[in-house]
Design an enzyme around this catalytic site. Structure first.
Site, mmCIF file in Angstrom:
data_model
loop_
_atom_site.group_PDB
_atom_site.id
_atom_site.type_symbol
_atom_site.label_atom_id
_atom_site.label_comp_id
_atom_site.label_asym_id
_atom_site.label_seq_id
_atom_site.Cartn_x
_atom_site.Cartn_y
_atom_site.Cartn_z
ATOM 1 N N ARG A 127 0.813 -1.216 0.000
ATOM 2 C CA ARG A 127 0.000 0.000 0.000
ATOM 3 C C ARG A 127 0.847 1.266 0.000
ATOM 4 O O ARG A 127 0.343 2.358 -0.277
ATOM 5 C CB ARG A 127 -0.952 -0.021 1.203
ATOM 6 C CG ARG A 127 -1.937 1.140 1.247
ATOM 7 C CD ARG A 127 -3.076 0.886 2.231
ATOM 8 N NE ARG A 127 -2.594 0.583 3.566
ATOM 9 C CZ ARG A 127 -2.217 1.493 4.468
ATOM 10 N NH1 ARG A 127 -2.244 2.777 4.163
ATOM 11 N NH2 ARG A 127 -1.825 1.118 5.673
ATOM 12 N N TYR B 289 -12.403 12.494 -21.035
ATOM 13 C CA TYR B 289 -12.992 11.204 -20.703
ATOM 14 C C TYR B 289 -14.197 11.357 -19.774
ATOM 15 O O TYR B 289 -14.141 12.091 -18.779
ATOM 16 C CB TYR B 289 -11.914 10.327 -20.057
ATOM 17 C CG TYR B 289 -12.415 9.020 -19.498
ATOM 18 C CD1 TYR B 289 -13.127 8.128 -20.291
ATOM 19 C CD2 TYR B 289 -12.168 8.686 -18.176
ATOM 20 C CE1 TYR B 289 -13.587 6.923 -19.773
ATOM 21 C CE2 TYR B 289 -12.620 7.485 -17.647
ATOM 22 C CZ TYR B 289 -13.331 6.610 -18.452
ATOM 23 O OH TYR B 289 -13.790 5.422 -17.935
ATOM 24 N N ASP C 204 -4.039 14.317 -18.982
ATOM 25 C CA ASP C 204 -4.295 12.912 -19.266
ATOM 26 C C ASP C 204 -3.655 12.629 -20.623
ATOM 27 O O ASP C 204 -4.117 13.118 -21.658
ATOM 28 C CB ASP C 204 -5.808 12.654 -19.311
ATOM 29 C CG ASP C 204 -6.158 11.178 -19.472
ATOM 30 O OD1 ASP C 204 -5.329 10.430 -20.057
ATOM 31 O OD2 ASP C 204 -7.244 10.770 -19.043
ATOM 32 N N LYS D 58 -4.509 0.951 -21.002
ATOM 33 C CA LYS D 58 -4.541 1.151 -22.444
ATOM 34 C C LYS D 58 -3.186 0.800 -23.093
ATOM 35 O O LYS D 58 -2.797 -0.343 -23.123
ATOM 36 C CB LYS D 58 -4.987 2.575 -22.744
ATOM 37 C CG LYS D 58 -6.252 3.014 -21.980
ATOM 38 C CD LYS D 58 -7.437 2.090 -22.178
ATOM 39 C CE LYS D 58 -8.743 2.648 -21.639
ATOM 40 N NZ LYS D 58 -8.807 2.888 -20.196
#
Length: 384
Positions: free
Chosen positions: A48, A102, A174, A199
């Site tokens: 984490r 997006y 982005d 992606k």
């Protein structure tokens, strides 16, 4: 010479490999432990905390590709972008957001920020003047996306970065659609670069991940938030992602070449009303895209003539898959209205130019002639 300063495919192949000190294997070993020694060690490792061996080394590959000091890997693209936002925005702050981006990002902002008393303004357009007009005294972050999803609009990265520096506002982008293969926003002055690593980083439609890259100071701020939210990625998936990124340069260049071919071909077809691709000279920001991109990307969108139903067309495809995501080695098409931007209202979609008939086309590595044949037979089947 440092590996980080070598060519794209060399960086993809070698930077970020975990050395196999014990058996001298040719690829990175996987460290699946969720518990590490804490006494007499330089680094107290914990999944984490984003610092297990596989996480640490993959971050080096991403940073080298995006020309940044460091990077972090997350469980999804939305985990990456939401943690980035929350690291730089608190109650009473304001963010300026590009209007064409997006749908998941737009939905996160509209749904979550009011709960946190974070103010936001979506720009009226994507020119630098639109961003400057939206800035308020409490603006702390400007976020852009270029090329944008799904209309492939192009925003002037250098101008936005300059605006941010001038106003003492952090800037983020982005960079998913371009990938580091085709665009490096840090070189134009942007502060933070994020990716849906699902992606082009993954590239095989079998990984869900996200990434943020930037300076150590900025990433420290993100880490301080992210360690509390727990958005880290399992080390097996981290290992798969590092493996997949070895071929990213080769894949994305082949996909970009196909997109150029198909965009020009579609633009000449009588059954196509409009093609959206920055590589076309008819694209309104073609010159701008050429000035800030190394390649025009492997994504395009198009609209069929009114007599052809986009849904019926996609159902007739034999080779190209009607599929939810993008950037895999296989070519896919989808309806943004039904998928990536379904969380927006019809009015919000129309406001940014997304029609119900718009088709987003992610180019794979197949032969271009076979993709053209599949499209032609699908059109013919619908028009019978």
């Amino acid at each position: 010479m440092k590996l980080e300063n070598q060519g794209l495919n060399t960086i993809c192949t070698h930077v970020g490999e975990v050395p196999d000190e014990q058996f001298k294997g040719a690829i990175s070993p996987i460290y699946l432990s969720s518990s590490y020694q804490f006494m007499d060690v330089d680094v107290k490792r914990y999944p984490r905390y984003f610092n297990t061996p596989n996480q640490e080394y993959l971050a080096k590959k991403i940073a080298a590709l995006e020309h940044t000091e460091t990077a972090m890997i997350f469980g999804s693209g939305m985990a990456a972008i939401s943690h980035m936002f929350l690291a730089f925005l608190k109650s009473g702050d304001h963010i300026v957001v590009q209007n064409t981006l997006y749908g998941g990002t737009s939905n996160f902002i509209r749904e979550e920020f009011p709960k946190l008393n974070i103010e936001f303004t979506f720009t009226n357009g994507y020119k630098v003047e639109d961003f400057e007009a939206a800035i308020q005294p409490n603006t702390k972050l400007i976020h852009i996306e270029t090329p944008s999803n799904p209309l492939l609009t192009i925003t002037d990265i250098k101008a936005i970065a300059h605006l941010g520096k001038q106003k003492n506002i952090v800037t983020s982008i982005d960079n998913t659609f371009a990938s580091p293969v085709n665009q490096n926003p840090i070189d134009f002055g942007i502060d933070l670069v994020m990716h849906s690593a699902t992606k082009y980083f993954g590239g095989h439609s079998d990984i869900c991940a996200g990434a943020v890259a930037g300076s150590k100071d900025h990433l420290d701020k993100i880490w301080n938030v992210s360690k509390n939210y727990g958005g880290s990625l399992s080390d097996f998936t981290v290992w798969m992602l590092e493996r997949s990124m070895k071929t990213m340069g080769l894949r994305v260049k082949a996909q970009t070449k196909n997109a150029n071919k198909l965009a020009k071909w579609l633009d000449k077809q009588a059954f196509v009303k409009q093609v959206y691709y920055p590589g076309l000279k008819s694209h309104p920001e073609h010159k701008l895209a050429k000035s800030q991109m190394k390649g025009f990307g492997a994504m395009l969108s198009f609209e069929l003539i009114d007599s052809i139903s986009s849904d019926q067309f996609m159902k007739q495809l034999k080779l190209i898959k009607a599929s939810m995501s993008l950037a895999g080695i296989e070519s896919t098409m989808l309806s943004p209205t039904q998928t990536s931007h379904s969380l927006l209202t019809p009015e919000q979609r129309l406001e940014i130019g997304i029609s119900d008939g718009l088709i987003r086309f992610s180019l794979g590595i197949e032969e271009a002639k076979d993709l053209k044949t599949d499209i032609k037979q699908a059109v013919k089947a619908v028009l019978k």
